[in-house]
Design a protein around this motif. Structure first.
Motif, mmCIF file in Angstrom:
data_model
loop_
_atom_site.group_PDB
_atom_site.id
_atom_site.type_symbol
_atom_site.label_atom_id
_atom_site.label_comp_id
_atom_site.label_asym_id
_atom_site.label_seq_id
_atom_site.Cartn_x
_atom_site.Cartn_y
_atom_site.Cartn_z
ATOM 1 N N ALA A 2 53.533 -89.678 7.915
ATOM 2 C CA ALA A 2 52.109 -90.006 7.934
ATOM 3 C C ALA A 2 51.861 -91.129 8.927
ATOM 4 O O ALA A 2 52.783 -91.832 9.354
ATOM 5 C CB ALA A 2 51.637 -90.430 6.549
ATOM 6 N N ILE A 3 50.593 -91.283 9.303
ATOM 7 C CA ILE A 3 50.133 -92.490 9.977
ATOM 8 C C ILE A 3 49.753 -93.480 8.884
ATOM 9 O O ILE A 3 49.005 -93.134 7.965
ATOM 10 C CB ILE A 3 48.915 -92.205 10.871
ATOM 11 N N THR A 4 50.262 -94.687 8.964
ATOM 12 C CA THR A 4 49.928 -95.701 7.968
ATOM 13 C C THR A 4 49.452 -96.970 8.663
ATOM 14 O O THR A 4 50.085 -97.450 9.605
ATOM 15 C CB THR A 4 51.142 -96.040 7.080
ATOM 16 N N ALA A 5 48.337 -97.479 8.209
ATOM 17 C CA ALA A 5 47.815 -98.763 8.666
ATOM 18 C C ALA A 5 47.843 -99.728 7.479
ATOM 19 O O ALA A 5 47.410 -99.364 6.383
ATOM 20 C CB ALA A 5 46.397 -98.605 9.194
ATOM 21 N N GLU A 6 48.351 -100.918 7.697
ATOM 22 C CA GLU A 6 48.473 -101.891 6.620
ATOM 23 C C GLU A 6 47.871 -103.233 7.045
ATOM 24 O O GLU A 6 48.321 -103.840 8.019
ATOM 25 C CB GLU A 6 49.940 -102.092 6.225
ATOM 26 N N SER A 7 46.822 -103.631 6.332
ATOM 27 C CA SER A 7 46.189 -104.955 6.506
ATOM 28 C C SER A 7 45.853 -105.251 7.967
ATOM 29 O O SER A 7 46.097 -106.355 8.470
ATOM 30 C CB SER A 7 47.102 -106.058 5.939
ATOM 31 N N VAL A 8 45.277 -104.250 8.657
ATOM 32 C CA VAL A 8 44.986 -104.389 10.082
ATOM 33 C C VAL A 8 43.725 -105.220 10.292
ATOM 34 O O VAL A 8 42.692 -104.989 9.662
ATOM 35 C CB VAL A 8 44.823 -103.002 10.737
ATOM 36 N N ILE A 59 50.598 -100.795 12.278
ATOM 37 C CA ILE A 59 50.262 -99.377 12.340
ATOM 38 C C ILE A 59 51.542 -98.624 12.671
ATOM 39 O O ILE A 59 52.217 -98.929 13.669
ATOM 40 C CB ILE A 59 49.188 -99.090 13.402
ATOM 41 N N ARG A 60 51.888 -97.655 11.839
ATOM 42 C CA ARG A 60 53.106 -96.885 12.038
ATOM 43 C C ARG A 60 52.783 -95.387 12.037
ATOM 44 O O ARG A 60 51.919 -94.944 11.285
ATOM 45 C CB ARG A 60 54.140 -97.196 10.948
ATOM 46 N N ILE A 61 53.482 -94.664 12.882
ATOM 47 C CA ILE A 61 53.361 -93.211 12.939
ATOM 48 C C ILE A 61 54.722 -92.634 12.569
ATOM 49 O O ILE A 61 55.685 -92.783 13.325
ATOM 50 C CB ILE A 61 52.939 -92.739 14.338
ATOM 51 N N ASP A 62 54.809 -92.023 11.392
ATOM 52 C CA ASP A 62 56.089 -91.527 10.872
ATOM 53 C C ASP A 62 57.147 -92.621 10.918
ATOM 54 O O ASP A 62 58.308 -92.381 11.272
ATOM 55 C CB ASP A 62 56.562 -90.302 11.660
ATOM 56 N N GLY A 63 56.742 -93.842 10.583
ATOM 57 C CA GLY A 63 57.664 -94.967 10.553
ATOM 58 C C GLY A 63 57.812 -95.699 11.868
ATOM 59 O O GLY A 63 58.374 -96.803 11.905
ATOM 60 N N MET A 64 57.347 -95.121 12.964
ATOM 61 C CA MET A 64 57.454 -95.753 14.282
ATOM 62 C C MET A 64 56.358 -96.787 14.464
ATOM 63 O O MET A 64 55.172 -96.488 14.328
ATOM 64 C CB MET A 64 57.349 -94.696 15.381
ATOM 65 N N ASP A 65 56.731 -98.023 14.765
ATOM 66 C CA ASP A 65 55.778 -99.103 14.973
ATOM 67 C C ASP A 65 55.069 -98.895 16.305
ATOM 68 O O ASP A 65 55.694 -98.935 17.371
ATOM 69 C CB ASP A 65 56.515 -100.447 14.960
ATOM 70 N N VAL A 66 53.755 -98.658 16.263
ATOM 71 C CA VAL A 66 52.990 -98.392 17.475
ATOM 72 C C VAL A 66 53.066 -99.566 18.441
ATOM 73 O O VAL A 66 53.181 -99.394 19.662
ATOM 74 C CB VAL A 66 51.520 -98.064 17.130
ATOM 75 N N LEU A 67 53.046 -100.802 17.918
ATOM 76 C CA LEU A 67 53.034 -101.982 18.773
ATOM 77 C C LEU A 67 54.341 -102.173 19.523
ATOM 78 O O LEU A 67 54.360 -102.716 20.629
ATOM 79 C CB LEU A 67 52.751 -103.232 17.942
ATOM 80 N N ARG A 68 55.438 -101.736 18.931
ATOM 81 C CA ARG A 68 56.758 -101.981 19.520
ATOM 82 C C ARG A 68 57.313 -100.758 20.249
ATOM 83 O O ARG A 68 58.489 -100.764 20.633
ATOM 84 C CB ARG A 68 57.732 -102.430 18.423
#
Length: 257
Positions: A2-8, A59-68
């Motif tokens: 999933a795409i997950t956003a946490e406390s953005v 913000i993560r896409i299937d666990g992948m950190d979008v920022l990094r």
């Protein structure tokens, strides 16, 4: 998955516009961002796509950190369909669609036979194969939107971001395009995050809805549970009712002012 956003959190110079937002976009379903102008819908789409960087949260896409992650890695996981595209060069339709393969190509590589096959399959999927040789600038607005969807499908990503894709289209094209998107989500297991203005379109096509109010998640969950008269009245600050039609469908109505 999933795409997950946490406390953005995110803001522009004028102030904070996304205030501690958390949500999930699962695969195989349409999740709709719904809210008034200025509620943060487009900003959230850009944050998920990595165009903007949150000031806080993740913000993560299937666990992948979008920022990094490198931009190419993000583009192999999520494709973006803007609300409109003002073309400059007279690209042919197939030529524009095959550009969706760019994240899968090397810096100097050119699209090969398999890339063009993917583009043709995407055009077939959205019903525009007959436009392959047409000038993109010479087709209708609804057809251009389908071209952008085909380009996104050519990326072959598990997620699709759409920023108000029906805002400039007539009634027929709105429903045609969203019907295609719903079919793609079901058949291919693609997770769709779409920003919309029209709550009736959200009620008709979305599996899940995130109600945004002043940059915060006001309510989120299955569309039928979240889109109640009480929640919608609070969101839009006007009298709203949800009526059930004889065939079981629901319709959002309000008083004329």
């Amino acid at each position: 998955m999933a795409i997950t956003a946490e406390s953005v959190r995110f803001g522009y110079r004028g102030g904070e516009v996304i205030r501690g937002v958390s949500f999930t976009v699962p695969e195989g379903a349409i999740t709709c961002l719904l809210g008034r102008n200025g509620s943060g819908k487009t900003t959230l789409i850009r944050l998920v796509n990595g165009i903007l960087r949150p000031h806080d949260g993740s913000i993560r896409i299937d666990g992948m950190d979008v920022l990094r992650s490198p931009r190419a890695a993000v583009a192999r996981r999520v494709a973006f369909v803007p609300q409109e595209h003002q073309g400059v060069f007279p690209y042919g339709v197939e030529e524009l669609v095959v550009m969706g393969r760019n994240p899968h190509l090397g810096p100097v590589a050119r699209p090969g036979r398999s890339d063009r096959a993917a583009a043709r399959a995407a055009m077939e999927a959205v019903g525009i194969a007959h436009l392959a040789d047409r000038d993109y600038m010479q087709i209708s607005g609804g057809e251009r939107q389908l071209v952008l969807i085909a380009r996104a499908l050519t990326q072959e990503t598990p997620y699709l971001l759409m920023d108000e894709p029906t805002s400039h289209l007539d009634f027929t094209n709105q429903h045609a395009i969203l019907s295609i998107v719903r079919r793609i989500a079901r058949e291919r297991g693609v997770g769709v995050l779409v920003a919309m203005h029209d709550p009736n379109l959200a009620l008709a096509f979305a599996d899940r809805v995130i109600l945004l109010r002043e940059g915060r998640v006001f309510q989120a969950g299955p569309a039928a549970e979240v889109m109640t008269p009480e929640n919608l009245q609070t969101l839009y600050q006007m009298p709203i009712d949800v009526v059930r039609l004889p065939d079981g469908r629901r319709l959002i109505v309000t008083e004329a002012r």
